[in-house]
Structure formats: structure tokens, C-alpha cells
Design a protein around this motif. Structure first.
Motif, PDB file in Angstrom:
ATOM      1  N   ASP A 378      47.801  38.532  40.684  1.00  0.00           N
ATOM      2  CA  ASP A 378      48.809  39.463  40.138  1.00  0.00           C
ATOM      3  C   ASP A 378      49.550  38.911  39.043  1.00  0.00           C
ATOM      4  O   ASP A 378      49.882  39.579  38.007  1.00  0.00           O
ATOM      5  N   ARG A 381      47.794  38.614  35.917  1.00  0.00           N
ATOM      6  CA  ARG A 381      47.769  40.030  35.387  1.00  0.00           C
ATOM      7  C   ARG A 381      48.880  40.242  34.617  1.00  0.00           C
ATOM      8  O   ARG A 381      48.866  41.007  33.472  1.00  0.00           O
ATOM      9  N   LYS A 382      50.036  40.128  34.882  1.00  0.00           N
ATOM     10  CA  LYS A 382      51.172  40.250  34.332  1.00  0.00           C
ATOM     11  C   LYS A 382      51.509  39.550  33.005  1.00  0.00           C
ATOM     12  O   LYS A 382      51.834  40.142  31.983  1.00  0.00           O
ATOM     13  N   ALA A 391      44.483  43.514  31.194  1.00  0.00           N
ATOM     14  CA  ALA A 391      45.257  42.863  32.341  1.00  0.00           C
ATOM     15  C   ALA A 391      44.031  43.107  33.447  1.00  0.00           C
ATOM     16  O   ALA A 391      44.025  43.942  34.267  1.00  0.00           O
ATOM     17  N   ARG A 461      59.170  51.382  42.492  1.00  0.00           N
ATOM     18  CA  ARG A 461      58.439  51.753  41.244  1.00  0.00           C
ATOM     19  C   ARG A 461      58.840  52.818  40.651  1.00  0.00           C
ATOM     20  O   ARG A 461      59.315  53.744  41.343  1.00  0.00           O
ATOM     21  N   LYS A 563      49.190  51.905  39.935  1.00  0.00           N
ATOM     22  CA  LYS A 563      48.855  51.362  38.741  1.00  0.00           C
ATOM     23  C   LYS A 563      49.729  50.506  38.054  1.00  0.00           C
ATOM     24  O   LYS A 563      50.893  50.474  38.448  1.00  0.00           O
ATOM     25  N   GLU A 564      49.377  49.537  37.389  1.00  0.00           N
ATOM     26  CA  GLU A 564      50.020  48.612  36.763  1.00  0.00           C
ATOM     27  C   GLU A 564      50.951  49.088  35.510  1.00  0.00           C
ATOM     28  O   GLU A 564      51.932  48.911  35.529  1.00  0.00           O
ATOM     29  N   ASP A 565      49.987  49.917  34.607  1.00  0.00           N
ATOM     30  CA  ASP A 565      50.524  50.461  33.510  1.00  0.00           C
ATOM     31  C   ASP A 565      51.240  52.002  34.143  1.00  0.00           C
ATOM     32  O   ASP A 565      50.078  52.873  34.457  1.00  0.00           O
ATOM     33  N   ARG A 637      56.546  41.764  28.922  1.00  0.00           N
ATOM     34  CA  ARG A 637      55.902  42.977  29.270  1.00  0.00           C
ATOM     35  C   ARG A 637      55.297  43.537  27.831  1.00  0.00           C
ATOM     36  O   ARG A 637      55.767  43.347  26.675  1.00  0.00           O
TER      37      ARG A 637
END
Length: 724
Positions: A378, A381-382, A391, A461, A563-565, A637
Motif C-alpha cells: 500500500d 502504491r501511494k 499505482a 474516506r 478505489k485509490e483514486d 499525492r
């Protein structure tokens, strides 16, 4: 015969002295009694003998009738006397008895009177002196006496130059009207004495200001914007006065830009709206010049926020001023973490490089663990997302290279523009009455936090607006209430750009979506969705009225939070756990009511319920592409809206322009033009809706400023329920 003449001359001089004395005493007495004079002779005497000033001047006495060898006698007073005594011999003895016939001789004699026997022409000056000795007005007019100056003698030449410059040329140093006025007031109050030098040497305050200006880079500012004059080369009053004002101007620029930013937020985008907090130049002068530490006083105009100060420390590290060796990740096979699925178990690989990878990415938990687990994947990925890479969470050769050789210059630029954006935010993010409580949402990180007393109370989130026209705006407002079971009043942009075109293809699409269409008498269209489980806003809406008409709300589509984005909305912010969010906010504003998520959920139904906050909670929507996390690691980010790129370009390519000027942008339009609906469209009110004077979209969304609601008909439940 000669003796007779001599005696006659002496007698004449005595008579003249007595006459002069008598006239003087008479004139003084008349002045004291303020009697009106009508005699021509008296008027002539007044014209020849000036009156003394009436302020605290006593009447003349006999002792005043004496010779004054230091006085200057007007020629007009001398000539008649010279003509009368010219035949007198050069050697004439003047006896004391010659002037003793007047009773005034009993008064004490001054030193001047004692010299009379030695004078050859005692009567020469007596008539004129009799009045000049007691009437200062007879002397030539002198220049007005200046008030005593408090300026030290060594600084007076510089003060004189400052007076001239500020009086005539202040605009040469100060472009802003309020700064010119502050300069005039400040220096005028101190008689224009310099504040940065004393006797040509720098004061302690000047040294502090200069030190802060030269260190402006550490605050993310450009030292070249705040030039420091060369006081060592200023050896003349002109040069010292010029250097004085130049340093003051640089101090003003630093304080103003440290507090509000080098560029106004309107230079970046039209969907940014933060409250203005300009500096007062009068306050800057008073604060810095009287502070024990002028450098610290000037530094106080920088943002006080913890996250800003953490970015400042990381900026120093990026510039090579930090401590600790650089961590290098060795080359090796690609590392991938596979979570457990329905048909396979979790796959965790081990690699000796993982401890270094954990340290590099700021993972403090299990620091020596060699497993490439979910936490490490994780973090990778960031990092990839912040480095604008795909990512994937896989440690491949490209990611290792990016970790070892980061684009340091670009990272510095990103940190700089993030520090700049902190200057736009209010100095007090929270509400003091609520323990400085506030909500802060970071768009690029897709997270929302509730803060109180400097600590995180809760986080969740969020889903934010899509890039482009649906980007979530940056703003600071106050949340005044929350709505349980909200009605969704569809924004005009969605109505006219999406739903009406869809009706042309399928006239029944809105019905199938559970939406209600109303057409007003003026032909405009309003679409709404009643409260319920399928409502687009979910069960709760969090209201902080603003010109962009955005808010935070629940959503029936929960899958996007995984989801990440998460930039998918039309601009509003969807909250993952709204019932928890609502209970946290209600317990901050109304702690005695002890709200719980269960109590909030018990309100779910078909009628809107507004829960009003006694004290509004500030909401700050931010754009942090660089920040320091709870573990002290600098995180980056993705620049999802391109704000970083825009700001970096402005700062690098617009030197010399006034970036602090406000740029006007077109305001969002919420007009509802008349529309012809296709046949087959179900209209809820069949043209019986509001006319053009009906409630606008803002009022439908947040309520009218002064709502008035008629009493509900008997037997019908009101549509809105207000509590507290």
C-alpha cells in the motif's frame, strides 16, 4: 557766561530725564487701567513709544530708565537728540545730582546705571531706551522658535532627509496607499527619527529584520523579493534615509506575502474562495519595531499551522539540510503482494530489501520485517501515485529507480506551492467555542478529518469531484446544520447538460430513476428526488452554504470508496460513514445530547429532519499534494486538478507581475432557461409550478435566508422537521 551756559545745559538734561520718566509712568498707568485716549498729544506719544506686550509685563519703574549700551537704537530715534546736543562740549562732567531730582533715584541702580557718569552723551539714548528696555516688541522680529526635538543629534540629519522624502517622494518606495499612510504616521510620530539605525549604526531591530529577510527561502519564499539595502555603504544622510525606507518596504512585502501568499488564489482558478486576511502595515511597524526579537516578530506572519511547519522542516531536508544518510534500495526481483481471494490464499513474498524499503517509505511498524505484505504494498502504491506512476503496488525496477533518484527539484517545487496554499487558509481553522473544532478535507488524498484541540477526533474516506468543470472547489465555510432524509434538488448544470438530453432519447428515464420533474410557468424545469433509500444524497446531507452550491453527503453507491483514486462526483463530497460523521459533529456541538450512530440511523425515513448546530463548525476544503503523515513521513499525492502545475508556472514565469492582484472570474450560472419537453415526459405539476419569481436553486438546496412556512393542513405531516 560760559558757566551759565554749562548750568543751562545740565538743567535741560535734567528736565528731559524727568519728562521722559513722567511720560513713561503715565503711559504705563494708562495701559494698566485700559483708559481711552483721545488727546492728539497722547496719540502722538503712543506712536513714538511702542506699547509693551500685555502678557505678564509689569509697569516700568524708575530703575528701568537707564542707559543700555548693548541695545540697538533706531536711527529715527537718534537724529533728533543728536541735533539738540551737538553744540555741547566734548568734555562734560555729569554729576549724580543731575539725575537725582527724580524720586526714582531711590530705586536700586543696575550695573548699566552705574556707568552713566562716564558717558559723554547721557541724554543721547535715554528717550529711546526708556521704552525699549521694557517693550520687547520694539526689537526686530525673530524667527519662530521650533519645538524641542526628541531626535538624537546624531540622527537629526537623517531625520531631516526622511521628512523630505516621505513628504514628497514616499511613493517611490511604497506602491500601496495604506503603506504610504502607515509610513507617514509612524515616522511623523517620532519626528522622523530613523528606526533601523542610530548614529549610522544598525539597531538590534534592523539586524533581526535583515536576518529574517535573508532567510526567506526557508519559509518557501524568494529572498530576491525582499532586497536588503547596503547600510555599510550608506555614509551620508541621504543614503541612510533611502536605505531606511527600502528596508521598511522589504519588511512590508515579507509580512504581507508571508501571511497572504505571493499570489492571490484567484490567480490560480475561479473555483477557489478563501477569506481574505491582509496585514495592517501600521500593526507591522508597531509590532516589529517594539519586539524584543524583531526576527521572530516578522516570522510570526507565516502560517502557524502544524502541517505548514512540518512542510517547512521537510523543505530543509529536500534542500540537503536534513540529518541522516540517504536510504538506497538495491536492485532485485519485482515484489508483488497478492491478497487472499475466493480461490486462493494470500501471497506474501520475502526479500532482504524490505526493511530498507519500510524505512524509505516511513513504515515504522515491524521495521525489520522482511515480508512484502499489504502495508508495504500500500505504501508503494501511494508513492507511485505521488510520483505520477501507475499505482500498481508492485516494486519493479522503475519504482526502485524513482525511490533512489527522486526528482528532487520537482518535489521542492511541489512542497513550495503547498506551503503557499497554506497561506490562503484562515489562521484559526477551528471554532474557539468548540475547542477549536473543525473539519478539514484533503482532495488529492480523498480523506476527511474532524479535529478538536489539535488532535484528530475522527477520519473517513471521501469521493470528490471529477477533474475539469466538476472539480470540488477550495473554500472555508461553516457547517450550520445537517439534514437527515434530504431531498436531492438536481443542480441546473446536471438538469440541462445531462437529464434533459437524456429525455430526448427516453422520455421515461427520470421516472425509472425515481426523479420528479416540474415545469414552472416561465418554462424552466426543476428536477428533484424525494427522500429515501435510493436518493442520490443517501440518508444525510451536511450543509455549509456556499456560492458553489456544494456540500457533503451520504451515497447509495458505496463501492467507489474502495478505489485509490476517488474523483468521481459532480463537485460535492461523498462521505463513507455518514452516520458516524453526523454523531461526531453533533457530540461536538451538542455534547449533552449524546448522539450515537444508532440514534442518527433511527431518524431515517421519508421526511426531512434538520439538526441545527448551536455553534457552526468550520469546514476547510484543501488541496494538499504534499503533507507529512502521522509517522513523520513526507507524502506526495497526484496533482489531480493540475493546481500544482498552474502555480509552479505562475511563480516561475511571471516575475515582475503583481501576482497579489485579484483576478475576476465568471460566476457560476444557475439560470433555468425555458425548455420544450418532448412528448411522453411525466410532469409532476403540469405547468403549475413556480414562476420566475419562485425560489432559486440555492434556496431549494439550503433553504431561504428567512424561511417562512405556513402551518401544515390538519391531518398532514409537515415536510420538514426542525430540531434545535
Amino acid at each position: 557766561m560760559r558757566d551759565c551756559l554749562n548750568h543751562r545745559a545740565g538743567f535741560d538734561r535734567v528736565l528731559m530725564t524727568v519728562a521722559a520718566t513722567f511720560l513713561t509712568v503715565s503711559a504705563s498707568s494708562a495701559l494698566a487701567q485700559d483708559q481711552t485716549r483721545s488727546s492728539a498729544a497722547e496719540l502722538a506719544i503712543e506712536a513714538a513709544i511702542p506699547r509693551p506686550e500685555p502678557a505678564n509685563v509689569p509697569p516700568p519703574t524708575a530703575s528701568d530708565i537707564k542707559l543700555d549700551t548693548t541695545a540697538t537704537i533706531p536711527d529715527s530715534a537718534k537724529e533728533p537728540v543728536k541735533a539738540e546736543v551737538a553744540p555741547a562740549p566734548d568734555k562734560v562732567e555729569t554729576k549724580p545730582s543731575d539725575v537725582a531730582t527724580s524720586p526714582a533715584t531711590e530705586a536700586p541702580k543696575s550695573e548699566t546705571a552705574k556707568t552713566e557718569p562716564e558717558k559723554t552723551e547721557p541724554a543721547k539714548t535715554e528717550p529711546a531706551k526708556a521704552d525699549t528696555a521694557t517693550a520687547p516688541a520694539a526689537t526686530p522680529a525673530a524667527e519662530p522658535v521650533k519645538a524641542a526635538s526628541n531626535v538624537p543629534a546624531a540622527d537629526q540629519p537623517v531625520a531631516d532627509k526622511l521628512r523630505d522624502i516621505i513628504g514628497a517622494k514616499a511613493s517611490r518606495h511604497f506602491d500601496r496607499k495604506n503603506e504610504r499612510a502607515a509610513i507617514e504616521n509612524f515616522y511623523g510620530a517620532r519626528d522622523f527619527a530613523p528606526v533601523w539605525t542610530h548614529g549610522g549604526s544598525l539597531t538590534a531591530a534592523a539586524k533581526g529584520v535583515i536576518a529574517r529577510l535573508k532567510d526567506a527561502a526557508s519559509d518557501g519564499l524568494n529572498p530576491a523579493d525582499y532586497p536588503v539595502p547596503d547600510f555599510a555603504a550608506a555614509t551620508t544622510p541621504d543614503a541612510l534615509a533611502d536605505a531606511e525606507l527600502k528596508l521598511t518596504a522589504s519588511m512590508f512585502d515579507y509580512a504581507r506575502q508571508a501571511q497572504s501568499g505571493r499570489m492571490h488564489w484567484s490567480q490560480v482558478s475561479g473555483d477557489i474562495l478563501y477569506p481574505e486576511h491582509p496585514v495592517d502595515p501600521n500593526e507591522v511597524l508597531a509590532k516589529v519595531t517594539t519586539a524584543t526579537d524583531a526576527s521572530a516578530a516578522l516570522d510570526s506572519y507565516n502560517p502557524p499551522h502544524k502541517l505548514y511547519k512540518e512542510l517547512k522542516a521537510k523543505l530543509a531536508e529536500l534542500r540537503g539540510q536534513g540529518n541522516g544518510p540517504a536510504i538506497e534500495i538495491a536492485d532485485g526481483p519485482a515484489l508483488k503482494y497478492t491478497p487472499a481471494g475466493k480461490k486462493q490464499a494470500e501471497i506474501v513474498v520475502e526479500d532482504p530489501r524490505v526493511p530498507q524499503l519500510r524505512a524509505k517509505l516511513g513504515i515504522t511498524e515491524n521495521a525489520s520485517d522482511t515480508r512484502y505484505d499489504a502495508a508495504v504494498a500500500d505504501a508503494v502504491r501511494k508513492f507511485q501515485g505521488g510520483a505520477e506512476m501507475k499505482a500498481t503496488g508492485i516494486l519493479d525496477d522503475k519504482t526502485v529507480k524513482a525511490l533512489n533518484t527522486p526528482k528532487r527539484d520537482k518535489q521542492i517545487d511541489v512542497v513550495l506551492v503547498n506551503m503557499e496554499r497554506w497561506r490562503w487558509l484562515p489562521r484559526d481553522l477551528g471554532a474557539p467555542a468548540l475547542g477549536d473544532a473543525y473539519v478539514i478535507l484533503n482532495i488529492p488524498d480523498y480523506t476527511l478529518k474532524v479535529m478538536q484541540r489539535g488532535q484528530q477526533v475522527w477520519t473517513t474516506r471521501v469521493v470528490t469531484g471529477k477533474p475539469g468543470t466538476h472539480a470540488t472547489p477550495l473554500l472555508s465555510e461553516t457547517m450550520k446544520y445537517i439534514t437527515v432524509n434530504p431531498t436531492w434538488n438536481v443542480p441546473p448544470s446536471i438538469v440541462y447538460n445531462e437529464y434533459l438530453p437524456a429525455l430526448q432519447q427516453d422520455p421515461t428515464v427520470l421516472q425509472r430513476m425515481g426523479l420528479k420533474l416540474e415545469q414552472n410557468r416561465d418554462g424552466s424545469v426543476h428536477i428533484s428526488q424525494p427522500p429515501g433509500e435510493a436518493n442520490a444524497l443517501g440518508r444525510i446531507r451536511f450543509n455549509f452554504p456556499n456560492k458553489f452550491l456544494v456540500y457533503q453527503h451520504d451515497t447509495p453507491d458505496k463501492h467507489l470508496f474502495a478505489k485509490e483514486d476517488r474523483a468521481f462526483s459532480h463537485g460535492c463530497m461523498r462521505v463513507q460513514n455518514p452516520d458516524q460523521y453526523a454523531s461526531v459533529l453533533l457530540n461536538i456541538t451538542m455534547p449533552s445530547d449524546k448522539y450515537t450512530p444508532e440514534r442518527v440511523r433511527s431518524m431515517y425515513g421519508k421526511s426531512e429532519i434538520d439538526l441545527k448546530f448551536p455553534t457552526p463548525i468550520p469546514v476547510n476544503i484543501t488541496y494538499q499534494t504534499a503533507f507529512v503523515d502521522d509517522a513523520g513521513k513526507l507524502q506526495f499525492r497526484k496533482d489531480v486538478y493540475g493546481r500544482d502545475a498552474t502555480m509552479i508556472n505562475i511563480l516561475k514565469n511571471n516575475r515582475g507581475k503583481d501576482l497579489e492582484a485579484i483576478v475576476a472570474h465568471s460566476q457560476p450560472s444557475y439560470s433555468r432557461p425555458a425548455t420544450t419537453l418532448p412528448s411522453g415526459v411525466a410532469v409532476a405539476n403540469n405547468g403549475g409550478g413556480f414562476g420566475s419569481s419562485g425560489p432559486n436553486f440555492f434556496e431549494r438546496l439550503f433553504g431561504a435566508p428567512t424561511p417562512t412556512q405556513p402551518p401544515a393542513p390538519v391531518g398532514r405531516r409537515p415536510q420538514r422537521v426542525f430540531t434545535r
